[in-house]
Design an enzyme around this catalytic site. Structure first.
Site, PDB file in Angstrom:
ATOM      1  N   ASP A   1     -15.972  -1.527 -22.607  1.00  0.00           N
ATOM      2  CA  ASP A   1     -16.942  -1.947 -21.605  1.00  0.00           C
ATOM      3  C   ASP A   1     -18.324  -1.981 -22.239  1.00  0.00           C
ATOM      4  O   ASP A   1     -18.657  -1.134 -23.064  1.00  0.00           O
ATOM      5  CB  ASP A   1     -16.941  -0.988 -20.407  1.00  0.00           C
ATOM      6  CG  ASP A   1     -17.918  -1.446 -19.340  1.00  0.00           C
ATOM      7  OD1 ASP A   1     -17.735  -2.569 -18.836  1.00  0.00           O
ATOM      8  OD2 ASP A   1     -18.860  -0.704 -19.048  1.00  0.00           O
TER       9      ASP A   1
ATOM     10  N   GLU B   1      -9.277  -6.453 -26.159  1.00  0.00           N
ATOM     11  CA  GLU B   1      -8.883  -6.315 -27.551  1.00  0.00           C
ATOM     12  C   GLU B   1      -7.539  -5.599 -27.632  1.00  0.00           C
ATOM     13  O   GLU B   1      -7.154  -4.860 -26.729  1.00  0.00           O
ATOM     14  CB  GLU B   1      -9.936  -5.512 -28.338  1.00  0.00           C
ATOM     15  CG  GLU B   1     -11.208  -6.282 -28.633  1.00  0.00           C
ATOM     16  CD  GLU B   1     -12.115  -6.477 -27.430  1.00  0.00           C
ATOM     17  OE1 GLU B   1     -12.835  -7.478 -27.415  1.00  0.00           O
ATOM     18  OE2 GLU B   1     -12.100  -5.676 -26.488  1.00  0.00           O
TER      19      GLU B   1
ATOM     20  N   ASP C   1     -17.614  -8.005 -15.225  1.00  0.00           N
ATOM     21  CA  ASP C   1     -17.924  -8.894 -16.351  1.00  0.00           C
ATOM     22  C   ASP C   1     -16.876  -8.847 -17.463  1.00  0.00           C
ATOM     23  O   ASP C   1     -17.189  -8.937 -18.633  1.00  0.00           O
ATOM     24  CB  ASP C   1     -19.309  -8.588 -16.910  1.00  0.00           C
ATOM     25  CG  ASP C   1     -19.361  -7.270 -17.672  1.00  0.00           C
ATOM     26  OD1 ASP C   1     -18.529  -6.388 -17.383  1.00  0.00           O
ATOM     27  OD2 ASP C   1     -20.222  -7.121 -18.554  1.00  0.00           O
TER      28      ASP C   1
END
Length: 181
Positions: free
Chosen positions: A87, A72, A67
């Site tokens: 995560d 960043e 997912d």
């Protein structure tokens, strides 16, 4: 540890291989997506972000983290900043399922740091596998112990072998342009 708020501004960047919906993504059907769409973007033409994206793909595949929507980095450093691998808890859910979509950046770009490749080779069937190393590390984690089932450590080892086969196919196709520093 990340810097306290206000010390360093992080920028969120949409992952070019983002897995955000059930709708098919362009990268899933366009073998040239890396060349035509990713490498043409300013953030991937120079600096370290493209190679960091490949390392992120390795980590996501090993952890079965399907997912990845964004990543960043620190704004002040721009393209010299490393990517932050944050995560939200979907890693290591299914040990029996290998999230091959995580490998699209590597299979399409045929690019990986030589040091990442060497590290994977070291752990592939070595005296101590990556799964065993992860298991030992998690047992002594400061926030832990963090517990994963043995099947997850075996899955990491299986995925290392799969990943190496894919990178070695890239090396056969593209030669030494695949592994860079």
């Amino acid at each position: 540890m990340l810097p306290r708020d206000g010390m360093a501004t992080m920028v969120s960047q949409r992952h070019p291989y983002g897995r955000t919906t059930m709708t098919a993504q362009k990268w899933e059907s366009d073998r040239l997506y890396c060349e035509s769409d990713v490498k043409t973007l300013p953030e991937y033409r120079q600096g370290r972000h493209l190679l960091d994206l490949m390392d992120m793909a390795v980590l996501d595949f090993l952890a079965a983290n399907s997912d990845r929507h964004q990543y960043e980095y620190f704004e002040k450093l721009g393209s010299r900043s490393f990517l932050l691998h944050l995560d939200n808890g979907k890693a290591f859910l299914r040990a029996r399922t290998d999230e091959l979509a995580c490998l699209y950046p590597i299979t399409q770009c045929c690019l990986l740091r030589a040091s990442t490749y060497d590290l994977l080779r070291h752990f592939d069937g070595g005296p101590v596998t990556l799964g065993q190393t992860l298991n030992m590390s998690l047992r002594t984690e400061a926030i832990g112990p963090v517990v994963l089932a043995d099947r997850h450590f075996a899955a990491v080892d299986r995925r290392v072998t799969m990943l190496l086969a894919i990178v070695e196919e890239c090396v056969r196709m593209r030669g030494n342009r695949t592994l860079v520093e």
